[in-house]
Design an enzyme around this catalytic site. Structure first.
Site, mmCIF file in Angstrom:
data_model
loop_
_atom_site.group_PDB
_atom_site.id
_atom_site.type_symbol
_atom_site.label_atom_id
_atom_site.label_comp_id
_atom_site.label_asym_id
_atom_site.label_seq_id
_atom_site.Cartn_x
_atom_site.Cartn_y
_atom_site.Cartn_z
ATOM 1 N N GLY A 133 0.814 -1.224 0.000
ATOM 2 C CA GLY A 133 0.000 0.000 0.000
ATOM 3 C C GLY A 133 0.840 1.263 0.000
ATOM 4 O O GLY A 133 2.044 1.243 -0.276
ATOM 5 N N GLY A 135 5.482 3.980 -8.727
ATOM 6 C CA GLY A 135 6.008 2.623 -8.961
ATOM 7 C C GLY A 135 4.878 1.599 -8.957
ATOM 8 O O GLY A 135 4.765 0.758 -9.869
ATOM 9 N N HIS A 136 4.018 1.684 -7.929
ATOM 10 C CA HIS A 136 2.874 0.765 -7.865
ATOM 11 C C HIS A 136 1.968 0.969 -9.087
ATOM 12 O O HIS A 136 1.463 0.020 -9.666
ATOM 13 C CB HIS A 136 2.038 1.039 -6.607
ATOM 14 C CG HIS A 136 2.766 0.793 -5.321
ATOM 15 N ND1 HIS A 136 2.993 1.786 -4.408
ATOM 16 C CD2 HIS A 136 3.292 -0.336 -4.793
ATOM 17 C CE1 HIS A 136 3.638 1.289 -3.366
ATOM 18 N NE2 HIS A 136 3.838 0.004 -3.572
ATOM 19 N N SER A 154 9.216 5.394 -3.602
ATOM 20 C CA SER A 154 9.079 4.410 -2.521
ATOM 21 C C SER A 154 8.115 4.938 -1.476
ATOM 22 O O SER A 154 8.103 6.145 -1.195
ATOM 23 C CB SER A 154 10.456 4.174 -1.878
ATOM 24 O OG SER A 154 10.310 3.534 -0.625
HETATM 25 P P1 AMP Z 1 5.874 -2.386 -1.782
HETATM 26 O O1 AMP Z 1 4.493 -1.852 -1.589
HETATM 27 O O2 AMP Z 1 6.956 -1.418 -1.437
HETATM 28 O O3 AMP Z 1 6.051 -3.755 -1.152
HETATM 29 O O4 AMP Z 1 6.044 -2.623 -3.351
HETATM 30 C C1 AMP Z 1 5.115 -3.396 -4.081
HETATM 31 C C2 AMP Z 1 5.694 -3.695 -5.438
HETATM 32 O O5 AMP Z 1 5.961 -2.465 -6.120
HETATM 33 C C3 AMP Z 1 7.021 -4.456 -5.372
HETATM 34 O O6 AMP Z 1 7.059 -5.420 -6.414
HETATM 35 C C4 AMP Z 1 8.043 -3.362 -5.601
HETATM 36 O O7 AMP Z 1 9.247 -3.827 -6.176
HETATM 37 C C5 AMP Z 1 7.292 -2.472 -6.580
HETATM 38 N N1 AMP Z 1 7.858 -1.120 -6.537
HETATM 39 C C6 AMP Z 1 8.054 -0.340 -5.436
HETATM 40 N N2 AMP Z 1 8.647 0.832 -5.783
HETATM 41 C C7 AMP Z 1 8.836 0.781 -7.124
HETATM 42 C C8 AMP Z 1 9.409 1.669 -8.088
HETATM 43 N N3 AMP Z 1 9.921 2.847 -7.722
HETATM 44 N N4 AMP Z 1 9.435 1.282 -9.379
HETATM 45 C C9 AMP Z 1 8.925 0.088 -9.751
HETATM 46 N N5 AMP Z 1 8.377 -0.801 -8.904
HETATM 47 C C10 AMP Z 1 8.329 -0.468 -7.617
#
Ligand code: AMP
Length: 253
Positions: free
Chosen positions: A41, A46-47, A195
């Site tokens: 969440g 990125g998400h 992030s």
């Molecule tokens: P998280 O919510 O941080 O666990 O991320 C969920 C998914 O989004 C994971 O597969 C991450 O690698 C991907 N993700 C997070 N930040 C980025 C980003 N800046 N660019 C591409 N994918 C991302």
């Protein structure tokens, strides 16, 4: 059409494993290709890029939102990790997500839970070395998401490259019927990787973090343009650049 609660019609929030399983079975029965985007969440670009790819390539999209306690170390930020759930659901609806799968911790790890997935040696280097148990928690929850959602394709970001490799390894080793799709890292305009935790950085912390991506880009130039192939030399250059930067020195080293 946006409803009064801000949610788009058609978006369903699923809270239990069994409801998720029956929903997926039904959609598979209708011939849909299910795409899963696992997340914790606090959506950012990125998400959104992962969800966009799933939307383009799959006919039924599930985004999971679950802050997974087993991948956080005792001194890490599980309690303070951002959880803007309503905003996330709204954005998921706008992007055409069909289901937000958001189980509770008790649903995923009920009383008496004791089975975990142990990564191989690839899990003990890099991030795995500084965060013992992290990838054990990640692989366990990803496997549990796969069994609940039963996706045809699952989308992961290259930003967490070691995680992507470990998930691919798990899928291969367990002969899982899921295609793992890796997506390029999305960056903020100044180069910092998007992030959820960027929200937690102080202004100095953010500038120091930027020093890391700058140093990595500089090192890439040495590889691509000067043909440097000696990993140890690159590493010592990166460390010396970070040491020259006052903020990086005080915040990172
Ligand atoms: P998280 O919510 O941080 O666990 O991320 C969920 C998914 O989004 C994971 O597969 C991450 O690698 C991907 N993700 C997070 N930040 C980025 C980003 N800046 N660019 C591409 N994918 C991302």
């Amino acid at each position: 059409v946006v409803r009064r609660d801000g949610r788009l019609p058609g978006l369903r929030i699923v809270r239990t494993v069994w409801e998720m399983k029956s929903c997926s079975a039904e959609e598979r029965g209708k011939g849909h290709t299910i795409g899963l985007v696992p997340t914790m969440g606090a959506f950012h670009e990125g998400h959104l890029s992962l969800i966009g790819a799933a939307r383009r390539e799959c006919s039924f999209v599930v985004a999971s939102i679950f802050v997974n306690p087993t991948q956080f170390g005792p001194a890490e930020d599980y309690a303070t990790y951002p959880r803007p759930f309503d905003d996330d659901v709204r954005r998921a609806g706008e992007l055409g997500v069909d289901v937000v799968y958001a189980p509770s911790v008790e649903e995923v790890y009920p009383r008496g839970y004791e089975t975990y997935l142990e990564p191989g040696p690839t899990g003990n280097i890099l991030c795995g070395r500084s965060r013992p148990g992290h990838f054990r928690g990640v692989l366990t929850v990803v496997l549990k998401l796969f069994t609940a959602v039963s996706p045809h394709r699952a989308y992961f970001g290259e930003k967490d490259y070691q995680q992507l490799l470990l998930v691919r390894r798990m899928v291969k080793d367990f002969q899982l019927d899921v295609e793992v799709v890796g997506m390029p890292t999305v960056r903020e305009p100044d180069g910092l990787a998007a992030s959820s935790r960027n929200l937690c950085l102080s202004p100095d912390g953010r500038r120091a973090a930027l020093g890391l991506s700058r140093a990595l880009f500089r090192a890439r130039l040495l590889v691509v343009e000067a043909g440097e192939r000696d990993a140890a030399a690159l590493k010592s250059k990166i460390i010396s650049w970070l040491q020259q930067d006052r903020l990086c020195r005080s915040q990172l080293l």
